[in-house]
Design an enzyme around this catalytic site. Structure first.
Site, PDB file in Angstrom:
ATOM      1  N   GLY A  16      -7.494   2.249   6.401  1.00 34.55           N
ATOM      2  CA  GLY A  16      -7.049   2.459   5.024  1.00 34.55           C
ATOM      3  C   GLY A  16      -5.552   2.362   4.960  1.00 34.55           C
ATOM      4  O   GLY A  16      -4.886   2.154   5.976  1.00 34.55           O
ATOM      5  N   GLY A  17      -5.038   2.517   3.785  1.00 36.11           N
ATOM      6  CA  GLY A  17      -3.601   2.407   3.604  1.00 36.11           C
ATOM      7  C   GLY A  17      -2.835   3.450   4.389  1.00 36.11           C
ATOM      8  O   GLY A  17      -1.701   3.237   4.793  1.00 36.11           O
ATOM      9  N   LYS A  66     -11.203  10.255   6.639  1.00 39.01           N
ATOM     10  CA  LYS A  66      -9.949   9.523   6.601  1.00 39.01           C
ATOM     11  C   LYS A  66      -8.898  10.357   7.334  1.00 39.01           C
ATOM     12  O   LYS A  66      -8.686  11.521   7.013  1.00 39.01           O
ATOM     13  CB  LYS A  66      -9.548   9.292   5.146  1.00 39.01           C
ATOM     14  CG  LYS A  66      -8.315   8.442   4.998  1.00 39.01           C
ATOM     15  CD  LYS A  66      -7.993   8.172   3.550  1.00 39.01           C
ATOM     16  CE  LYS A  66      -8.791   7.010   3.024  1.00 39.01           C
ATOM     17  NZ  LYS A  66      -8.449   6.720   1.632  1.00 39.01           N
ATOM     18  N   ASP A  70      -3.238   2.270  -6.889  1.00 42.87           N
ATOM     19  CA  ASP A  70      -3.629   1.376  -5.808  1.00 42.87           C
ATOM     20  C   ASP A  70      -5.072   0.923  -5.939  1.00 42.87           C
ATOM     21  O   ASP A  70      -5.836   0.923  -4.971  1.00 42.87           O
ATOM     22  CB  ASP A  70      -3.391   2.037  -4.449  1.00 42.87           C
ATOM     23  CG  ASP A  70      -3.358   1.000  -3.317  1.00 42.87           C
ATOM     24  OD1 ASP A  70      -3.210  -0.201  -3.621  1.00 42.87           O
ATOM     25  OD2 ASP A  70      -3.490   1.395  -2.155  1.00 42.87           O
TER      26      ASP A  70
END
Ligand SMILES: *[C@@H]1O[C@H](CO)[C@@H](O)[C@H](O)[C@H]1NC(C)=O
Ligand SMILES: *[C@@H]1O[C@H](CO)[C@@H](O)[C@H](O)[C@H]1NC(C)=O
Ligand SMILES: *[C@@H]1O[C@H](CO)[C@@H](O)[C@H](O)[C@H]1NC(C)=O
Ligand SMILES: *[C@@H]1O[C@H](CO)[C@@H](O)[C@H](O)[C@H]1NC(C)=O
Ligand SMILES: *[C@@H]1O[C@H](CO)[C@@H](O)[C@H](O)[C@H]1NC(C)=O
Ligand SMILES: *[C@@H]1O[C@H](CO)[C@@H](O)[C@H](O)[C@H]1NC(C)=O
Ligand SMILES: *[C@@H]1O[C@H](CO)[C@@H](O)[C@H](O)[C@H]1NC(C)=O
Ligand SMILES: *[C@@H]1O[C@H](CO)[C@@H](O)[C@H](O)[C@H]1NC(C)=O
Ligand SMILES: *[C@@H]1O[C@H](CO)[C@@H](O)[C@H](O)[C@H]1NC(C)=O
Length: 823
Positions: free
Chosen positions: A516-517, A535, A632
């Site tokens: 992920g970012g 995450k 985003d």
């Protein structure tokens, strides 16, 4: 819908304004020997319409006509001396001694006049609030018996209450004809009327003609509406009516509410027929629809026995059982020659012919068709079969399946219309019928939100209101957020680090779902068997523990079926972990951008995803307790559950990243997001708002439709970006070509596809104020009859205008706004 009350009151308010200055004293009529000279006017009772003299456009000529008194633009609805202008201000309208209306120039030359059949004793001329200028005899008690009325001689506008068509007793045909141009009301080449052949028992049809040539055809009235024209269905604020009897054959409409003004206009300059609605609040006409709306509306594009299918390449096909008359020309996209039968009919033995059923077609031109209203479908078939030159038949009234329409000669001007349910039976030799019992069937419309009853106009109001409210809304949202940021205990389940470590098998590589970012994402399974996605925020993310908590709290309060659910978090030492529900189908990008996976997402699923993301984003922007700008949104942040329901993920996270105090001004020095999705004002100036999310949403929609990544797409030769490519196609009327090639073969609702492209383009407009809000987007997606505003030029038009093309996964986290973007 929830906006109704609020917006209805707006409409009423607008109406009030509209009629506000109607109290000025003015006459609505003139009696015998009275006159109206240039400079004076008649005003209808309620003040809606005014009759007088005017000069159109840049012309200095004077014309006598009727206009909407309270509408400042494009307000002329009728002109008397259309081709005989008066060159000075000496015009005068009066009634002469025989009771005729005459328009005089310098007291002597007659510029325009009426021709009444009988002497009128006491003529009275009155301007009605419908916009009709009527002449009657005051001696005659019957108030509706007009000796003459302007409604019988339409100019370029078709108003509520007018009759477009025939008065058979008087032999009067009322046709609308376009102005030559903006300066000249003299009839141009375009005219619109009802045509039929009474002697040959043909069925009345509406044609727009360009010069002598047929230009547009609506399709015959099928007892409920015009075949093949979905816009002419009854709708929330206009009632259409078609009258067909011995005395009259006409088409009319009325307005369901006094607060709505809707008109039809035939415009020569744009070569279109349009329906416009006046929005008092905006002081402008809103274009509700305009046709021809695509190639297939061009009369007879595909020639005889051809079928026009918008979205296909080429658009023209031969009906089943037919082949191009000249394949060579057909291959060169000249379809005018049309199609001929594969196998000739076997007329000697009538029993050997049969009929093939087609559904979802606009019925062919009925000029050479015969109508018998008293036959039923079975009789119709027998009758058609018995005559070798009968090509096809259909029932003429879908309401009860009664009536018989029979076509002779080639079938002209057919197109595929997904909403058309009426069947057409085309004669075929037995050999063709044997091949297969094929039936062309169209896809049924799926609406986005439950209620299809969204009023066109209401939708429009919502749209306009929201586009105005933008900046204010954005500010409010930012203020709200700031105020919410006070200390509170976390009510989120906290997971133990060991629990997560076990669940993910020590963050093993085989459990890694992706990057992920802000760090890697792992799949895991809790002891009870619940699957989770974890995450793991990378240590370098620079996010403080308090902000992390606040952000988590914000996310955990969001409950929406189109947002991924956060189950809990884990903060222990350096580790910061977020635990989400696990999405079996991973993220959207793994489908739409993958050759093999793309096939699994058919159009209905894609549409469902677009609508779902729209609703999720609307919730973030508007409906959630906290107003949130996602910042985003992109394909990889849209996760899909078992049923392919979309869930927006990563929401809100980007906002607190780096903890920038400038946020409340909607401007940041740290531009965080993904190139290709970030709005230009955000990339270049660090300005973000709900409209920058709308931009990202628009990009996402175009990607879902096209299956192309915005970041890696650009047309080699023109250097066009995805947005520019889509916009250019739309301008050329070829928007459907944007559709993912994986979806080309299957049947689906093309109007829905076009609507999505249109909405996508509205979202990616360069100027933030032009972009709709998400509430408008949801309305626009859901209403198949809502006419959308035309999109302006999108952001990132040329490749050179857009920031350097990064692969989608490389999220850019920090850019100083002082210098040019992207290194
Ligand atoms: C206006 O037209 C009349 C004839 O209809 C002509 O006699 C007169 O000269 C014209 N006036 C001007 C200003 O062109
Ligand atoms: C009144 O006007 C009509 C139309 O121009 C004309 O036919 C008729 O002769 C006129 N009547 C008189 C008395 O001038
Ligand atoms: C028209 O006639 C009226 C009265 O009959 C007169 O006052 C006016 O001057 C005349 N106008 C012209 C342009 O001849
Ligand atoms: C025709 O449409 C164009 C473009 O919308 C507009 O500028 C023009 O005024 C219209 N013409 C007429 C006669 O209304
Ligand atoms: C009736 O239709 C035939 C062709 O079907 C045509 O030749 C004829 O002229 C039509 N009759 C009239 C009165 O238009
Ligand atoms: C037309 O195109 C088809 C398919 O591309 C091809 O098979 C056919 O030979 C072409 N016909 C002519 C006459 O060019
Ligand atoms: C198409 O073919 C027809 C003859 O079938 C011809 O009259 C016409 O000019 C052609 N159109 C074009 C655009 O070449
Ligand atoms: C219409 O059909 C009915 C029933 O078949 C028949 O009696 C009648 O003559 C037909 N009318 C015309 C005008 O052909
Ligand atoms: C078939 O129909 C056409 C057109 O209505 C008509 O002219 C012709 O006479 C009919 N033929 C027969 C055999 O009924």
């Amino acid at each position: 819908m929830e906006f109704s009350c609020f917006y209805m009151s707006n409409i009423i308010y607008a109406t009030f304004l509209l009629f506000f200055d109607a109290f000025a004293f003015a006459e609505d009529s003139i009696g015998p020997f009275q006159s109206i000279r240039d400079g004076t006017t008649l005003v209808s009772k309620e003040g809606t319409f005014e009759f007088g003299f005017f000069s159109p456009g840049n012309s200095k000529n004077r014309y006598a006509g009727i206009w909407y008194k309270n509408i400042p633009v494009q307000n002329v609805v009728w002109v008397a001396n259309r081709c005989n202008p008066i060159n000075d201000s000496s015009g005068l309208l009066t009634t002469n001694s025989t009771g005729n209306l005459v328009l005089l120039h310098q007291n002597k030359s007659v510029v325009w006049y009426t021709s009444l059949s009988k002497q009128v004793k006491k003529p009275i001329v009155r301007l009605l609030d419908s916009g009709n200028l009527v002449l009657k005899d005051e001696e005659d008690g019957n108030s509706e018996a007009y000796l003459w009325q302007s409604f019988d001689y339409p100019s370029d506008k078709f108003l509520a209450g007018m009759k477009l068509g025939w008065d058979l007793k008087k032999g009067l045909s009322r046709r609308v004809s376009a102005w030559r141009n903006w300066d000249d009301p003299c009839p141009g080449d375009f005219s619109w009327g009802v045509e039929f052949d009474a002697l040959n028992q043909s069925i009345p049809e509406f044609y727009v003609r360009n010069g002598g040539k047929k230009f547009l055809r609506a399709g015959p009235w099928n007892g409920v509406r015009l075949s093949g024209v979905s816009e002419l269905k009854p709708n929330q604020f206009v009632n259409y009516q078609f009258v067909d009897n011995e005395d009259e054959v006409y088409y009319t409409f009325n307005l369901k509410s006094n607060s709505v003004i809707a008109i039809f206009v035939l415009n020569q300059t744009t070569s279109t027929r349009q329906r416009l609605t006046w929005i008092a609040e905006e002081k402008s006409w809103n274009l509700q629809f305009s046709d021809p709306k695509d190639h297939c509306d061009n009369y007879g594009l595909c020639g005889g026995n051809g079928n026009c299918v918008i979205g296909d390449n080429p658009v023209c096909h031969c009906l089943k059982g037919f082949k191009p008359k000249s394949e060579e020309k057909w291959n060169l996209t000249n379809w005018s020659g049309g199609c001929v039968r594969n196998t000739p009919l076997d007329c000697k033995d009538k029993k050997s012919d049969g009929f093939m059923k087609f559904v979802g077609l606009k019925l062919p031109d009925t000029t050479y068709a015969r109508l018998n209203k008293s036959m039923n479908l079975k009789e119709c078939r027998a009758k058609c079969l018995s005559n070798c030159s009968c090509m096809a038949y259909a029932s003429s009234n879908v309401r009860d399946g009664s009536g018989c329409l029979m076509w002779f000669g080639d079938l002209m001007d057919i197109r595929q219309v997904s909403t058309e349910e009426q069947a057409l039976y085309v004669r075929m030799p037995a050999s063709e019928l044997g091949k297969s019992g094929h039936m062309v069937r169209a896809v049924i419309v799926v609406a986005c939100i439950g209620s299809i009853s969204v009023v066109l106009l209401l939708g429009y109001f919502v749209y306009r209101r929201n586009s105005k409210a933008t900046s204010e809304e954005t500010e409010r949202s930012l203020v709200t957020r700031t105020n919410e940021r006070h200390e509170e205990d976390l009510e989120l389940p906290l997971f133990d680090l060991p629990t997560i470590v076990t669940a993910t098998d020590r963050f093993s590589f085989k459990n890694k779902l992706g990057e992920g970012g802000f760090g890697p994402v792992y799949r895991g399974m809790l002891e009870g068997g619940q699957e989770i996605a974890v995450k793991r925020l990378s240590l370098s993310s620079g996010q403080g523990i308090d902000e992390f908590k606040t952000e988590v709290k914000l996310i955990v309060n969001l409950q929406h079926r189109n947002l991924v659910k956060l189950l809990g978090c884990c903060i222990q030492g350096e580790e910061k972990l977020l635990v989400y529900e696990y999405m079996h189908n991973k993220s959207l990008d793994s489908f739409i951008f993958d050759k093999n996976q793309a096939k699994l997402l058919d159009w209905p699923k894609r549409f469902q995803i677009i609508c779902g993301v729209a609703r999720g984003l609307l919730y973030l922007h508007q409906d959630s307790r906290l107003r949130i700008i996602h910042r985003d949104l992109k394909a990889s942040n849209v996760l899909l559950d078992n049923e392919m329901n979309p869930k927006i993920s990563d929401f809100g996270l980007a906002r607190t990243f780096g903890g920038d105090g400038d946020d409340s001004e909607g401007k940041t020095r740290r531009v965080i997001g993904t190139y290709g999705y970030m709005a230009p004002e955000y990339v270049y100036n660090g300005q973000f708002s709900i409209k920058s999310d709308v931009f990202s949403f628009g990009i996402l929609v175009l990607e879902i439709v096209s299956g192309k990544r915005s970041t890696s797409f650009f047309l080699q030769k023109e250097g066009l970006t995805l947005t520019a490519h889509a916009w250019t196609l739309m301008q050329e009327g070829r928007a459907i070509e944007l559709l993912d090639s994986h979806l080309r073969d299957s049947h689906h609702d093309l109007q829905e596809v076009l609507r999505c492209i249109h909405v996508g383009l509205l979202c990616v407009q360069q100027r933030t104020s032009d972009r709709p809000s998400m509430s408008s987007v949801v309305v626009m997606l859901s209403s198949d009859s809502h006419v959308l505003p035309y999109p302006n030029r999108p952001g990132y038009f040329m490749e050179t205008e857009s920031p350097q093309l990064f692969p989608e996964s490389s999220r850019v986290s920090t850019i100083t706004i002082s210098g040019p973007v992207a290194r």
